[in-house]
Design a protein around this motif. Structure first.
Motif, short mmCIF file in Angstrom:
data_model
loop_
_atom_site.label_atom_id
_atom_site.label_comp_id
_atom_site.label_asym_id
_atom_site.label_seq_id
_atom_site.Cartn_x
_atom_site.Cartn_y
_atom_site.Cartn_z
N PRO A 8 0.89 -1.16 0.01
CA PRO A 8 -0.04 0.17 -0.23
C PRO A 8 0.83 1.37 0.00
CG PRO A 8 -0.92 -1.61 1.57
CD PRO A 8 0.47 -2.19 1.11
N LEU A 9 1.94 1.05 0.53
CA LEU A 9 2.94 2.42 0.73
C LEU A 9 3.19 2.84 -1.01
CD1 LEU A 9 4.67 4.11 2.48
CD2 LEU A 9 6.53 2.55 1.80
N GLY A 10 3.60 1.94 -1.60
CA GLY A 10 4.06 2.01 -3.04
C GLY A 10 2.78 2.66 -4.02
N THR A 11 1.80 1.86 -3.70
CA THR A 11 0.77 1.98 -4.66
C THR A 11 -0.12 3.02 -4.22
OG1 THR A 11 -0.67 0.43 -3.32
CG2 THR A 11 0.37 -0.29 -5.19
N SER A 12 -0.24 3.71 -2.94
CA SER A 12 -1.11 4.67 -2.76
C SER A 12 -0.59 6.04 -2.01
CB SER A 12 -2.45 4.22 -2.10
OG SER A 12 -1.94 3.73 -0.90
N MET A 13 0.26 5.52 -0.98
CA MET A 13 1.03 6.71 -0.09
C MET A 13 2.02 7.50 -0.89
SD MET A 13 0.95 4.75 3.50
CE MET A 13 1.59 6.34 4.33
N ILE A 14 2.97 6.92 -1.27
CA ILE A 14 4.15 7.36 -2.19
C ILE A 14 3.39 8.47 -3.30
CG2 ILE A 14 6.13 7.38 -3.55
CD1 ILE A 14 6.72 5.20 -1.51
N PRO A 15 2.52 7.88 -4.17
CA PRO A 15 2.03 8.67 -5.26
C PRO A 15 1.20 9.92 -4.60
CG PRO A 15 1.68 6.26 -5.75
CD PRO A 15 2.23 6.24 -4.50
N THR A 16 0.51 9.66 -3.58
CA THR A 16 -0.40 10.96 -2.96
C THR A 16 0.85 11.80 -2.37
OG1 THR A 16 -2.00 9.33 -2.43
CG2 THR A 16 -1.90 11.67 -1.23
N LEU A 17 2.07 11.54 -1.81
CA LEU A 17 2.88 12.37 -1.24
C LEU A 17 3.58 13.08 -2.36
CD1 LEU A 17 4.78 10.10 1.67
CD2 LEU A 17 3.51 12.20 1.75
N ASN A 18 3.73 12.26 -3.52
CA ASN A 18 4.27 12.85 -4.83
C ASN A 18 3.34 14.18 -5.00
OD1 ASN A 18 6.40 11.35 -5.01
ND2 ASN A 18 5.48 10.11 -6.46
N GLY A 19 1.99 14.15 -4.94
CA GLY A 19 1.01 15.05 -5.15
C GLY A 19 1.34 16.36 -4.24
N MET A 20 1.64 16.20 -3.17
CA MET A 20 1.76 16.93 -1.97
C MET A 20 2.78 17.63 -2.22
SD MET A 20 0.38 14.52 1.26
CE MET A 20 0.55 15.89 2.59
N LEU A 21 3.87 17.20 -2.59
CA LEU A 21 5.30 17.75 -2.58
C LEU A 21 5.87 18.59 -3.87
CD1 LEU A 21 7.14 14.87 -0.85
CD2 LEU A 21 6.44 17.19 0.15
N PHE A 22 5.25 17.80 -5.06
CA PHE A 22 5.68 18.38 -6.38
C PHE A 22 4.57 19.05 -7.14
CE2 PHE A 22 8.36 14.80 -5.23
CZ PHE A 22 9.44 15.44 -5.18
N PRO A 23 4.85 19.65 -8.26
CA PRO A 23 3.85 20.28 -9.02
C PRO A 23 3.04 19.36 -9.63
CG PRO A 23 5.81 21.27 -9.42
CD PRO A 23 6.31 20.29 -8.39
N LEU A 24 1.80 19.36 -10.16
CA LEU A 24 1.07 18.35 -10.52
C LEU A 24 1.56 17.40 -11.79
CD1 LEU A 24 -1.68 16.80 -10.13
CD2 LEU A 24 -2.62 18.45 -11.75
N ALA A 25 2.04 18.01 -12.71
CA ALA A 25 2.46 17.53 -13.90
C ALA A 25 3.72 16.58 -13.53
CB ALA A 25 2.76 18.32 -14.95
N LEU A 26 4.65 16.89 -12.62
CA LEU A 26 5.84 16.22 -12.21
C LEU A 26 5.32 15.14 -11.36
CD1 LEU A 26 8.91 15.86 -11.93
CD2 LEU A 26 9.01 17.59 -9.92
N ALA A 27 4.54 15.44 -10.41
CA ALA A 27 3.91 14.37 -9.28
C ALA A 27 3.21 13.18 -10.56
CB ALA A 27 2.89 14.70 -8.69
N VAL A 28 2.49 13.40 -11.25
CA VAL A 28 1.76 12.65 -12.10
C VAL A 28 3.06 11.66 -13.10
CG1 VAL A 28 0.39 12.06 -14.40
CG2 VAL A 28 -0.39 13.71 -12.55
#
Length: 130
Positions: A8-28
């Motif tokens: 669950p860490l890699g499939t949901s938590m880290i992708p969500t954290l990416n959205g919190m930390l980086f601009p949207l296009a970079l996070a995606v």
């Protein structure tokens, strides 16, 4: 993210954290790249493991009605990959064991993981906006 992809860490938590930390296009992009890298690595793990464990022979021995869940065409892999949590791992397992061509497997990852990559990045960005 690629290393923890089956948790669950890699499939949901880290992708969500990416959205919190980086601009949207970079996070995606980071979410999609993590899915591609993890899917590529696990594809080859299952190709080798499938041979050694004779998984294809065991899958072929299953009752005929179960084969509808083991389709390996591009559309089936994309749809399977969009199922939450285990769907992408099962799609990668099937692709590796069934020796689906790598370009089909990678296309299923790009198309199938894009919606989730976007949703988790948007979720993270939305949490920050609160």
């Amino acid at each position: 993210q690629s290393v923890t992809m089956m948790t669950p860490l890699g499939t949901s938590m880290i992708p969500t954290l990416n959205g919190m930390l980086f601009p949207l296009a970079l996070a995606v992009g980071m979410n999609l790249l993590g899915a591609l890298a993890g899917g590529f690595i696990l594809y080859y793990v299952w190709r080798q493991g499938g041979k050694q464990l004779q998984i294809q022979k065991r899958l072929d021995a299953l009752p005929p009605w179960t084969r509808r869940f083991a389709k390996t065409d591009l559309l089936s892999l994309i749809i399977l990959r969009m199922l939450p949590w285990a769907g992408s791992n099962y799609a990668t397992f099937l692709a590796g064991v069934s020796r689906v061509p790598l370009h089909i497997h990678m296309a299923s990852i790009i198309i199938g993981a894009l919606p989730g990559s976007l949703i988790y990045a948007l979720l993270g960005a939305g949490i920050i906006a609160l």
